[in-house]
Design an enzyme around this catalytic site. Structure first.
Site, PDB file in Angstrom:
ATOM      1  N   SER A  20       2.861  21.178  -8.611  1.00 29.34           N
ATOM      2  CA  SER A  20       3.539  19.882  -8.775  1.00 29.34           C
ATOM      3  C   SER A  20       3.758  19.448 -10.218  1.00 29.34           C
ATOM      4  O   SER A  20       4.452  18.463 -10.470  1.00 29.34           O
ATOM      5  CB  SER A  20       2.764  18.792  -8.042  1.00 29.34           C
ATOM      6  OG  SER A  20       2.979  18.913  -6.663  1.00 29.34           O
TER       7      SER A  20
ATOM      8  N   LYS B 222       2.298   9.437 -13.436  1.00 31.37           N
ATOM      9  CA  LYS B 222       2.655   9.683 -12.041  1.00 31.37           C
ATOM     10  C   LYS B 222       1.923   8.681 -11.155  1.00 31.37           C
ATOM     11  O   LYS B 222       0.756   8.342 -11.417  1.00 31.37           O
ATOM     12  CB  LYS B 222       2.259  11.124 -11.677  1.00 31.37           C
ATOM     13  CG  LYS B 222       2.698  11.578 -10.295  1.00 31.37           C
ATOM     14  CD  LYS B 222       2.243  13.020 -10.060  1.00 31.37           C
ATOM     15  CE  LYS B 222       2.631  13.540  -8.690  1.00 31.37           C
ATOM     16  NZ  LYS B 222       2.125  14.903  -8.469  1.00 31.37           N
TER      17      LYS B 222
ATOM     18  N   SER C 252       5.802  17.908  -6.740  1.00 26.79           N
ATOM     19  CA  SER C 252       5.865  16.492  -6.428  1.00 26.79           C
ATOM     20  C   SER C 252       6.056  15.610  -7.653  1.00 26.79           C
ATOM     21  O   SER C 252       6.508  14.480  -7.530  1.00 26.79           O
ATOM     22  CB  SER C 252       4.583  16.067  -5.725  1.00 26.79           C
ATOM     23  OG  SER C 252       3.464  16.192  -6.607  1.00 26.79           O
TER      24      SER C 252
END
Ligand SMILES: [Zn+2]
Lengths: 469, 467, 99
Positions: B160, B61, B136
């Protein structure tokens, strides 16, 4: 003088940079007089993702200082974030301590000629120093007119202890005396150089005045930017005078911050900010609480030296207050203790000749110095002065200097003086007709002929006797 | 031919070990999948051109700092920013031989539940590209579900990792707070942020967690971690599973989600688990508001470093404060701005006690409620997300509706507890996630329960349209 | 909890966000709604409950005072928007440092 009915009320905020090898929250070396930004890393440049890790030594030093200030050491202390924007604050917040500082209430005793002044310590907490802004270009070097600002993050993150006192000081002299003793304590703890010129010790003063007998406090002003103890005293005096003037003129003192300008000795008010500060303190979530163990506190306590205030009182009976305080505040009392000889004579030499020569007292061999002081009336003055100046040299011995004892032999000096008087008949006549100031001239002549080795007391006696004959 | 849609990371490790495929072949297979599908899914913000090693690839990420590889956290303010150091998790992955494929899309500074807050455009759900992959960490989840990476790392502040895993039909672990280093992770909310794996199977998840977990001297808030056990057992005998009443009865849970969850609980009983009801009333009712005070408050401070002085965007202005203010206005998108404003407000003079101070106390209440539940149960189970993946744009105009996605994931995050998402069925053709919550440091219990259920469920994790 | 335009501007100033007019109004509405929702926490009487600022009960995590190498100048300025010699260069600050 109207001022007699006014009582100054002074509190101090003192910042002390700790002498650790590395910064407070990263492993960069503390060395900020180096190439700008050469001691920086992702942590002290606040790169994304970088996290602080507290320096164990800084915590230990703060505990030591707290103990020396008579503070309660908190069983559990927290770091907080103090949020604001400035170029020298890379994270946009300073890691500091807020409602639970490492060192809580304390008291620091300052000996004064008429008894002790106990200065309350509000708190002492650990934080990180800001970086350094250099304002470049613009008009007259004033910050407001700078063309741009350059930032050096070498200093950023240096461990800093903030000490806050209660408003317990009553004159600039007291403030100065307190600071001198505090500074000495800090230096002896080995936790900081505490030098104002280098900025490792910084002092702000909160000053107000009130009428004698009044118990509450009136509005105070804050004085900043004073970079020596003398300037602090001058700044405080100037502010006291200003406030008395305001009150006596029927006005009202308003809360204000002043910068002290050393060049002019004047206080310049900082312009008022548009809104109140709101630092939005909250517990620093990247760090865990500090809970100093009993073992850590006791070890620090055991390592504390005898505090300067105590030492002044110990020396006072034999030396009187001024000499005792002078020796301790200047850090010469340890040399005093290890130098044998007449106590007052030793103390005087330490405070005068040795201080004047700028000799580091810790480098001096007390026994050798003692021999020198014992013989100080027998060796010629220039020789004595020279010896004192070298007394801090490695392997210093008093013996070669003692060998040059002054000539006090009357048999040797008598004929020489006769010769000089004969050669200066005019001056002799003048002296005898009342110009006694000429004695110095004759002494000088004798010294010149003996390369300064004549004992001045003997020379004086002989000259007086012969001239009045 | 390597089928990246089906190949698990554990299988890929086996292929490499037995030299049945080369590291290069593996790399090329994922690069081919990326070439084929990332145009549509937009999982990656940046790609690494050449593999820096001989191991199994991994996607990270874009909040995970990688030395020499641009790291933007999905924000314009960090566009072009290249870290000078590896985050601890990136370093541990490297040391374990994992090879970074690229950096995956994220809501800006991990603030969001759909990746629509990314400054670089949203990612899409491999099950239905008109829908969001969650957020996210939607980029990481979509990459794993879509066969673009064998596994990936995400970060979780309030859901997330777990929520996008649920919406994309894969496994995701939010570890116990303090087990995985945050050093080098672009911070959102320091007391909540945790990095964790996004994988195809529970065993993959345990493997990757084992790689990244452990105390880190660079992160003061990490703890020693118990030995990670790869799950083997296929039953749940002796496992006490608590179902928090308020979590299954919460408003807004879709009936299809509820059905899939209940079928899974029935299956757990059949596998030998003792299932009982438990109570988390205050955690569910006050968790969301508590989170939306604590996280923005910390974020408002964590994002103060983006000032245009040392790195990142700088807007041209001729005075310092004006420069910082314009840089931040231009560099941050709406969601970070909203949260910075909210957090600044919650911390400001006069409001601190009522907002931030009170939220910290609610946090204590949430911890206590969970601790009480774990006196009777080993694991708590609930749906992960109240809904299946929603359409792009459906909630972008209504921040509160978007925030409600995290209703079920947030309470355990506030308590610092580990949570595992295991796909547990479909509703309207879209994946539904099961959330398993454990006590602190009980990841092994979650892996064991998750693995047994995963085996029994037999969920086909390849999106139907790609089979 | 309706917040005013002045609230928004005050908070934006503290947070150093130079909001546009359109943003000020939009955030005023949105923040009002969000604050209304989060104000729910004040319903609870928690006078006797201690705050949790951290989910882990760790204390005394310290580092030895041992220096480690700092960054090179190239690294220090690799991402810098502007520099002058070995300094980070920024537009001038208009006031004396606070605090
Ligand atoms: Zn550093």
């Amino acid at each position: 003088m109207a001022g007699l009915s006014w009582e100054p009320v002074i509190g101090l905020e003192i910042h002390v940079q700790l002498k650790t090898r590395t910064k407070m929250f990263c492993a960069c070396e503390v060395a900020y007089f180096d190439t700008p930004n050469s001691h920086t890393c992702p942590v002290c440049l606040a790169h994304p993702g970088a996290l602080p890790v507290a320096n164990a030594k800084a915590i230990e030093y703060t505990v030591k200082l707290g103990l020396a200030l008579g503070c309660e050491i908190a069983p559990r202390a927290l770091f907080h974030r103090k949020n604001y924007f400035y170029p020298d604050l890379p994270k946009g917040y300073q890691i500091s301590q807020y409602d639970v500082p490492l060192c809580g209430k304390g008291a620091f005793t300052v000996p004064e000629p008429e008894g002790d002044r106990v200065v309350g310590i509000t708190r002492a907490h650990l934080e990180e120093d800001a970086a350094k802004n250099v304002h470049v270009g613009g008009t007259g070097g004033r910050i407001g007119g700078a063309a741009h600002t350059n930032v050096d993050f070498n200093r950023g993150g240096t461990p800093l202890v903030e000490i806050v006192t209660e408003p317990d000081l009553r004159s600039s002299d007291e403030a100065k005396r307190f600071l001198q003793l505090l500074r000495r304590t800090i230096v002896e703890l080995g936790i900081s150089d505490a030098e104002m010129e280098k900025g490792t010790l910084r002092v702000d003063a909160n000053v107000s005045v009130r009428e004698r007998g009044e118990t509450g406090y009136r509005t105070r002003a804050e004085l900043k930017n004073m970079n020596s103890f003398n300037f602090i005293a001058r700044g405080i005096d100037a502010e006291i005078e200003r406030q008395i003037g305001v009150w006596e003129g029927g006005g009202e003192v308003v809360q204000q911050t002043f910068d002290f300008d050393a060049a002019t000795g004047k206080l310049t008010p900082r312009r008022a900010k548009e809104e109140a500060d709101d630092y939005r303190y909250f517990p620093e979530p990247d760090l865990v609480p500090v809970e100093p163990s009993a073992e850590l506190v006791e070890r620090a306590r055991a390592e504390l030296p005898e505090l300067p205030g105590t030492r002044v009182r110990r020396l006072e009976p034999e030396l009187g207050f001024d000499l005792a305080e002078g020796l301790v505040a200047s850090g010469r009392d340890r040399l005093f203790a290890r130098t044998p000889g007449d106590r007052r004579a030793v103390a005087n030499v330490l405070m005068n000749e040795l201080a004047g020569a700028g000799v580091d007292p810790d480098a001096v061999d007390g026994d050798e110095l003692g021999k020198l002081i014992e013989a100080r009336n027998r060796v010629p003055r220039p020789v004595f002065a020279d010896a004192i100046a070298r007394s801090g040299d490695e392997g210093f011995s008093a013996d070669p200097f003692l060998a040059e004892e002054a000539t006090s032999d009357v048999a040797e000096l008598g004929p020489l003086i006769d010769e000089i008087l004969a050669a200066n008949a005019g001056q002799v006549a003048a002296y005898r007709s009342g110009k006694e100031g000429l004695l110095g001239f004759f002494v000088g002549q004798v010294m010149k002929r003996t390369d300064g080795k004549a004992d001045p007391r003997v020379v004086n006696e002989l000259l007086r006797a012969k001239l009045s004959a | 031919m390597i089928d990246t849609l089906r190949l698990t990371a554990e299988e890929a490790l086996g292929l490499l070990e037995r030299r049945e495929v080369s590291a290069r072949e593996l790399w090329d297979a994922y690069r081919a999948a990326i070439d084929e599908r990332d145009g549509e899914l937009h999982c990656f913000l940046s790609l690494v051109d050449e593999p820096a090693g001989e191991g199994v690839p991994i996607a990270l990420k874009d909040v995970i700092g990688t030395k020499g590889i641009e790291t933007t956290a999905g924000s314009k303010i960090l566009k072009g920013y290249v870290p000078l150091y590896d985050s601890t998790v990136a370093r541990r992955c490297k040391e374990a031989g994992l090879v970074t494929l690229g950096k995956t899309n994220t809501d800006e500074f991990a603030m969001g539940s759909s990746t629509e807050n990314s400054a670089f455009g949203p990612s899409r759900n491999p099950w239905d590209p008109t829908r969001v992959p969650g957020g996210s960490g939607g980029g990481s989840a979509a990459a794993v579900a879509g066969g673009l990476a064998p596994w990936a790392l995400g970060s979780d502040t309030g859901g997330s990792i777990k929520q996008p895993a649920a919406l994309c039909g894969i496994v995701g672990l939010r570890p116990t707070y303090g087990t995985v280093s945050r050093y080098g992770i672009v911070a959102f909310a320091s007391s909540l942020d945790q990095v964790g794996p996004t994988t195809k199977t529970v065993r993959d998840c345990a493997l990757l967690y084992r790689t990244i977990a452990g105390r880190d001297p660079s992160d003061s808030t990490t703890a020693d971690v118990p030995e990670v056990e790869l799950p083997e057992r296929e039953d749940l005998r002796g496992v006490r599973i608590g179902v928090p009443k308020q979590m299954v009865e919460a408003e807004g849970i879709e009936s299809g989600v509820k059905d899939a969850f209940e079928r899974t609980i029935q299956l757990a009983r059949e596998l030998g688990a003792e299932v009982g009801e438990c109570e988390l009333p205050l955690s569910v009712e006050y968790g969301l508001p508590c989170y939306y005070l604590v996280a923005p408050a910390e974020a408002s401070s964590n994002l103060a470093r983006y000032d245009g002085v040392r790195y990142g965007l700088r807007a041209p202005e001729d005075a310092y404060h004006a420069m910082v203010m314009r840089t931040r206005d231009e560099g941050f998108g709406d969601e970070p701005k909203r949260r910075i404003m909210l957090g600044t407000y919650a911390l400001s003079a006069g409001y601190f006690e009522a907002y931030y101070g009170q939220a910290q106390k609610v946090r204590t209440v949430i911890r206590r409620e969970h601790a009480e539940a774990f006196e009777r149960f080993d694991v708590l189970a609930s749906p992960t997300s109240p809904t299946v993946a929603f359409e792009l744009g459906a909630k972008t105009q209504d921040p509160l509706a978007m925030y409600a996605n995290d209703l079920l994931t947030i309470p355990s995050c506030m308590a610092g507890l580990p949570g595992l998402n295991v796909p547990c069925g479909l509703s309207e053709g879209l994946p539904v996630g099961l959330q398993l919550i454990g006590p602190q440091f009980a990841e092994n219990a979650l892996f064991a329960a998750g693995h047994a259920l995963e085996r029994a469920l037999g969920f086909d994790r390849v999106p139907e349209r790609l089979r | 909890m309706a917040i005013t335009r002045e609230h928004v501007l005050h908070v934006a100033k503290l947070a150093h966000l130079d909001l546009t007019e359109e943003e000020v109004e939009r955030f005023r509405e949105q923040l009002s709604a969000i604050l209304e929702a989060v104000s729910k926490v004040s319903e609870l009487d928690l006078a006797d409950v201690p705050p949790t600022s951290h989910p882990l009960d760790l204390v005394n995590v310290w580092r030895e005072d041992e220096p480690r190498p700092s960054l090179s100048a190239d690294e220090v300025f690799a991402n810098a928007p502007d520099r002058e010699d070995e300094f980070f260069k920024v537009p001038p600050t208009s006031e004396v440092r606070e605090p």
